[in-house]
Design a protein around this motif. Structure first.
Motif, short mmCIF file in Angstrom:
data_model
loop_
_atom_site.label_atom_id
_atom_site.label_comp_id
_atom_site.label_asym_id
_atom_site.label_seq_id
_atom_site.Cartn_x
_atom_site.Cartn_y
_atom_site.Cartn_z
N VAL A 132 0.85 -1.20 0.00
CA VAL A 132 0.00 0.00 0.00
C VAL A 132 0.89 1.25 0.00
N GLY A 133 1.94 1.23 0.82
CA GLY A 133 2.84 2.38 0.89
C GLY A 133 3.57 2.66 -0.41
N ALA A 134 3.72 1.64 -1.26
CA ALA A 134 4.41 1.82 -2.54
C ALA A 134 3.51 2.39 -3.63
N LEU A 135 2.20 2.43 -3.39
CA LEU A 135 1.28 2.98 -4.39
C LEU A 135 1.52 4.48 -4.54
N PRO A 136 1.24 5.03 -5.73
CA PRO A 136 1.31 6.50 -5.88
C PRO A 136 0.34 7.15 -4.89
N LEU A 137 0.66 8.35 -4.45
CA LEU A 137 -0.12 9.04 -3.42
C LEU A 137 -1.60 9.10 -3.76
N ASP A 138 -1.96 9.47 -4.99
CA ASP A 138 -3.38 9.63 -5.34
C ASP A 138 -4.13 8.31 -5.21
N GLN A 139 -3.49 7.20 -5.60
CA GLN A 139 -4.13 5.89 -5.48
C GLN A 139 -4.17 5.44 -4.02
N MET A 145 -8.81 5.38 2.18
CA MET A 145 -10.06 6.01 2.64
C MET A 145 -11.27 5.13 2.33
N ARG A 146 -11.26 4.49 1.16
CA ARG A 146 -12.43 3.71 0.74
C ARG A 146 -12.41 2.30 1.33
N ASP A 147 -11.29 1.57 1.15
CA ASP A 147 -11.25 0.16 1.52
C ASP A 147 -10.82 -0.10 2.97
N VAL A 148 -9.95 0.74 3.49
CA VAL A 148 -9.47 0.50 4.85
C VAL A 148 -10.34 1.23 5.87
N GLN A 149 -10.56 2.53 5.61
CA GLN A 149 -11.37 3.30 6.55
C GLN A 149 -12.86 3.09 6.33
N GLY A 150 -13.23 2.55 5.16
CA GLY A 150 -14.62 2.24 4.89
C GLY A 150 -15.52 3.44 4.63
N LEU A 151 -14.92 4.54 4.18
CA LEU A 151 -15.72 5.73 3.91
C LEU A 151 -16.53 5.53 2.63
N PRO A 152 -17.74 6.12 2.58
CA PRO A 152 -18.53 6.03 1.35
C PRO A 152 -17.80 6.71 0.19
N GLY A 153 -18.05 6.19 -1.02
CA GLY A 153 -17.39 6.73 -2.22
C GLY A 153 -17.58 8.22 -2.39
N ARG A 154 -18.78 8.71 -2.18
CA ARG A 154 -19.05 10.14 -2.35
C ARG A 154 -18.23 10.96 -1.35
N THR A 155 -18.11 10.46 -0.13
CA THR A 155 -17.32 11.17 0.90
C THR A 155 -15.86 11.24 0.50
N LEU A 162 -12.54 15.26 -6.02
CA LEU A 162 -12.65 14.51 -7.26
C LEU A 162 -14.11 14.31 -7.64
N SER A 163 -14.33 14.03 -8.90
CA SER A 163 -15.66 13.57 -9.30
C SER A 163 -15.78 12.12 -8.84
N ASN A 164 -17.00 11.63 -8.77
CA ASN A 164 -17.21 10.25 -8.36
C ASN A 164 -16.54 9.30 -9.35
N ALA A 165 -16.61 9.61 -10.64
CA ALA A 165 -15.99 8.77 -11.67
C ALA A 165 -14.47 8.74 -11.52
N ALA A 166 -13.87 9.90 -11.24
CA ALA A 166 -12.40 9.96 -11.07
C ALA A 166 -11.98 9.17 -9.83
N SER A 169 -12.14 5.50 -10.69
CA SER A 169 -11.04 5.14 -11.57
C SER A 169 -9.74 4.96 -10.77
N ARG A 170 -9.47 5.90 -9.89
CA ARG A 170 -8.26 5.79 -9.05
C ARG A 170 -8.33 4.56 -8.16
N LEU A 171 -9.50 4.31 -7.60
CA LEU A 171 -9.66 3.15 -6.72
C LEU A 171 -9.44 1.86 -7.50
N HIS A 172 -9.97 1.79 -8.71
CA HIS A 172 -9.78 0.61 -9.55
C HIS A 172 -8.30 0.39 -9.84
#
Length: 196
Positions: A132-139, A145-155, A162-166, A169-172
């Motif tokens: 995880v630490g080796a990923l680029p900062l934006d990813q 925030m999404r997978d570890v902290q469990g925050l909703p995508g919109r949050t 970011l837009s929801n689509a962006a 995309s980064r999460l993918h």
């Protein structure tokens, strides 16, 4: 190096190591902008970065006497921040892996994992945290925030501007990169092969 905020010079660091409180305070204050900037580049969120920077500055204040070379302050502080950010990720990952369990009726205590299981779990958590630490900062930010902290995508999208689509995309991309990293064959030296 930022010319506006130079690192403390070696004479000041030496005086701080020798116990001069004024010098020590100055070293901490002059190191602060660099430590915060590095923490922001490594940690998943501004709050995590603030926590990591604070821990690093406290360590600097308490343990400056253990610094071997006065010219190594920057690299020493960066290692402390990096380790603190990784510790936070490990903590979040271990919390995410803990499923709430109900004690069985009549069970006095939970079964303790074996020492071998505990070591394997710790090594796996460190491997994941490093990936995880080796990923680029934006990813990394989106993934944590999404997978570890469990925050909703919109949050997550709103927090990162970011837009929801962006954000999706980064999460993918982050999930794909993490999956690739974790499924890659292990380095033979890490796996125990000590041949040159």
């Amino acid at each position: 190096m930022n010319p506006r905020f130079p690192w403390p010079d070696e004479r000041l660091i030496k005086a701080a190591q020798d116990g001069d409180v004024t010098s020590l305070t100055t070293v901490v204050m002059e190191s602060q902008p660099h430590v915060r900037k590095f923490a922001l580049s490594l940690c998943a969120s501004p709050q995590d970065a603030e926590d990591a920077a604070q821990e690093a500055l406290i360590t600097l204040y308490r343990k400056i006497g253990t610094l071997r070379a006065t010219g190594a302050l920057a690299s020493w502080m960066f290692r402390i921040v990096r380790n603190e950010c990784l510790r936070q990720v490990r903590l979040l990952l271990s919390r995410g892996n803990e499923a709430p369990t109900e004690p069985e009726a009549g069970a006095g205590e939970f079964a303790q994992p074996s020492a071998e299981d505990a070591v394997l779990h710790r090594l796996e958590a460190e491997r994941i945290a490093a990936a995880v630490g080796a990923l680029p900062l934006d990813q990394r930010q989106v993934l944590i925030m999404r997978d570890v902290q469990g925050l909703p995508g919109r949050t997550v999208a709103d927090a990162l501007g970011l837009s929801n689509a962006a954000m999706k995309s980064r999460l993918h991309r982050a999930r794909a990169a993490l999956r690739d990293s974790l499924t890659a064959p292990a380095d033979p030296l890490v796996a125990g092969d000590t041949r040159p």
